[in-house]
Design a protein around this motif. Structure first.
Motif, PDB file in Angstrom:
ATOM      1  N   ASN A  68      17.974 -75.306-136.012  1.00  0.00           N
ATOM      2  CA  ASN A  68      18.069 -74.894-137.413  1.00  0.00           C
ATOM      3  C   ASN A  68      19.323 -74.085-137.715  1.00  0.00           C
ATOM      4  O   ASN A  68      19.837 -74.148-138.832  1.00  0.00           O
ATOM      5  CB  ASN A  68      16.825 -74.108-137.817  1.00  0.00           C
ATOM      6  CG  ASN A  68      15.681 -75.023-138.175  1.00  0.00           C
ATOM      7  OD1 ASN A  68      15.879 -76.191-138.501  1.00  0.00           O
ATOM      8  ND2 ASN A  68      14.462 -74.502-138.118  1.00  0.00           N
ATOM      9  N   VAL A  78      17.208 -76.188-143.336  1.00  0.00           N
ATOM     10  CA  VAL A  78      16.498 -76.012-142.063  1.00  0.00           C
ATOM     11  C   VAL A  78      15.238 -76.866-142.100  1.00  0.00           C
ATOM     12  O   VAL A  78      14.773 -77.259-143.173  1.00  0.00           O
ATOM     13  CB  VAL A  78      16.124 -74.533-141.791  1.00  0.00           C
ATOM     14  CG1 VAL A  78      17.363 -73.678-141.637  1.00  0.00           C
ATOM     15  CG2 VAL A  78      15.214 -73.995-142.873  1.00  0.00           C
ATOM     16  N   THR A  85      15.314 -76.270-132.199  1.00  0.00           N
ATOM     17  CA  THR A  85      15.711 -74.883-132.411  1.00  0.00           C
ATOM     18  C   THR A  85      15.427 -74.072-131.155  1.00  0.00           C
ATOM     19  O   THR A  85      14.326 -74.126-130.612  1.00  0.00           O
ATOM     20  CB  THR A  85      14.972 -74.279-133.614  1.00  0.00           C
ATOM     21  OG1 THR A  85      15.387 -74.976-134.789  1.00  0.00           O
ATOM     22  CG2 THR A  85      15.288 -72.803-133.775  1.00  0.00           C
TER      23      THR A  85
END
Length: 180
Positions: A68, A78, A85
């Motif tokens: 993200n 995101v 992530t």
């Protein structure tokens, strides 16, 4: 066919990039499977999907396996529950080793630092959607293992750990011998 070049050779060889108008109108999905490249027979950049779409259904492309942080910086959005992530803990780890009261009192601290630095275990230490990385678990193990076992850290990390006894603090942190 033979006229389709998805290797990006021109970009790699010359370092040049090109604008692709309207490409940013295609939304990202981690599940999109595409083939993209320049078609020499029609002088066009083409994107071919390997996913099945119904008429009127939105088609997606994949911008890459980005966390993200990169999606926000590069593309302005995101994804909830993004599997790519990761949280980097390199600097936090360095701060912990420099400031932890219990570690500063540890007579094995210098040896622990040498093990972490020489094995490059203090770099790219992460935690992700799937849990702690192997390096993070290894670092926690080295920081919490009995100082007498530090001489055998490679055996514990990479091989037979049956004779290495982990301290209770390592077990509480969730560290498990990888080969037991």
């Amino acid at each position: 066919g033979d006229n389709f070049d998805s290797s990006n050779t021109a970009v790699k060889e010359t370092g040049r990039c090109a604008l692709a108008p309207f490409l940013d109108l295609l939304n990202h999905s981690n599940h999109a499977q595409i083939k993209a490249g320049f078609n020499h027979s029609n002088n066009c950049y083409e994107i071919l999907t390997r996913n099945q779409y119904s008429k009127g259904q939105q088609a997606f492309i994949c911008y890459g396996s980005h966390g993200n942080d990169r999606l926000l910086f590069e593309y302005g959005f995101v994804l909830p529950d993004n599997p790519h992530t990761v949280v980097r803990l390199d600097q936090d780890l360095q701060w912990l080793v420099k400031t932890s009261t219990s570690l500063l009192k540890d007579p094995w601290l210098v040896k622990r630092k040498i093990v972490l630095e020489n094995g490059e275990l203090d770099k790219n230490v992460t935690c992700s959607h799937d849990g702690c990385s192997w390096k993070l678990l290894t670092v926690l193990t080295i920081l919490t293992m009995d100082g007498c076992n530090l001489a055998d850290w490679r055996r514990w990390v990479y091989g037979d750990s049956s004779s290495v006894r982990l301290p209770e603090s390592a077990i509480l942190l969730g560290v498990q011998p990888p080969y037991t």
